[in-house]
Design a protein around this motif. Sequence first.
Motif, short mmCIF file in Angstrom:
data_model
loop_
_atom_site.label_atom_id
_atom_site.label_comp_id
_atom_site.label_asym_id
_atom_site.label_seq_id
_atom_site.Cartn_x
_atom_site.Cartn_y
_atom_site.Cartn_z
N LEU A 126 -10.49 1.58 4.35
CA LEU A 126 -10.17 2.58 5.37
C LEU A 126 -8.96 2.07 6.15
O LEU A 126 -9.06 1.09 6.89
N CYS A 127 -7.82 2.71 5.91
CA CYS A 127 -6.58 2.32 6.59
C CYS A 127 -6.39 3.22 7.80
O CYS A 127 -6.57 4.44 7.70
N GLU A 128 -6.00 2.61 8.91
CA GLU A 128 -5.77 3.35 10.14
C GLU A 128 -4.42 2.97 10.73
O GLU A 128 -3.71 2.12 10.18
N LYS A 129 -4.11 3.58 11.86
CA LYS A 129 -2.83 3.34 12.53
C LYS A 129 -2.52 1.85 12.59
O LYS A 129 -3.34 1.05 13.04
N GLY A 130 -1.32 1.49 12.10
CA GLY A 130 -0.87 0.11 12.13
C GLY A 130 -1.11 -0.65 10.83
O GLY A 130 -0.60 -1.75 10.67
N ASP A 131 -1.87 -0.08 9.90
CA ASP A 131 -2.20 -0.79 8.65
C ASP A 131 -1.16 -0.56 7.57
O ASP A 131 -0.72 0.57 7.34
N LEU A 132 -0.80 -1.65 6.90
CA LEU A 132 0.06 -1.61 5.73
C LEU A 132 -0.76 -2.08 4.55
O LEU A 132 -1.41 -3.14 4.64
N ILE A 133 -0.76 -1.31 3.47
CA ILE A 133 -1.43 -1.72 2.24
C ILE A 133 -0.42 -1.64 1.11
O ILE A 133 0.38 -0.69 1.04
N SER A 134 -0.45 -2.66 0.25
CA SER A 134 0.41 -2.69 -0.93
C SER A 134 -0.48 -2.90 -2.14
O SER A 134 -1.04 -3.98 -2.32
N VAL A 135 -0.61 -1.85 -2.93
CA VAL A 135 -1.46 -1.86 -4.12
C VAL A 135 -0.57 -2.18 -5.32
O VAL A 135 0.40 -1.46 -5.58
N PRO A 136 -0.87 -3.27 -6.06
CA PRO A 136 0.01 -3.67 -7.16
C PRO A 136 0.10 -2.61 -8.27
O PRO A 136 -0.86 -1.88 -8.54
#
Length: 181
Positions: A126-136
Amino acid sequence: MSSLSVYPESSADLPNKVLTHLEDIASTLAAVGVHFERWQALTPLAPGCSQEQVLAAYRPQIEQLMSERGYAAVDVLSLSDEHPDKAELRARFLDEHRHAEDEVRFFVVGSGLFSLHIDDYVYAVLCEKGDLISVPAGTRHWFDMGEHPHFVMIRLFSNTDGWVAEFTGDDIASRFPRLDD
């Protein structure tokens, strides 16, 4: 609050673990090759600001990622509950797919649920404000923006054509909790 729920691939009823601390989420995802961090805007953003204002607020972080990882394009995707095509857009991302490049998303406003199918597990982030996710690149996953979407996200691409998906045909995404569940 951001969270990570880790499920066995064979059981969507009860996760093996649920994490809510940034360091725990980041280290658990790093162990499977996924990068997760939190960014802060250097410039406050007002509601309804333009794509240019969003990109300017995070320019140092964006430029660093583009330089370090060779991303060639960046844009801003903004979606609200009032969008006339919200149901079609949601459906587009709900089936398991993968990309030939990393999928990099930063949540400026709102939230979304990335579910990553890695080995015999599903990692629901669960990504929320401020989150960075990098999926390969090559990671099987799906994304749920919810029935009532509300988010602004920065997207970075290696491919200047933007979002290009290869759908797996597996129905696993339909068996796991959605954002609104």
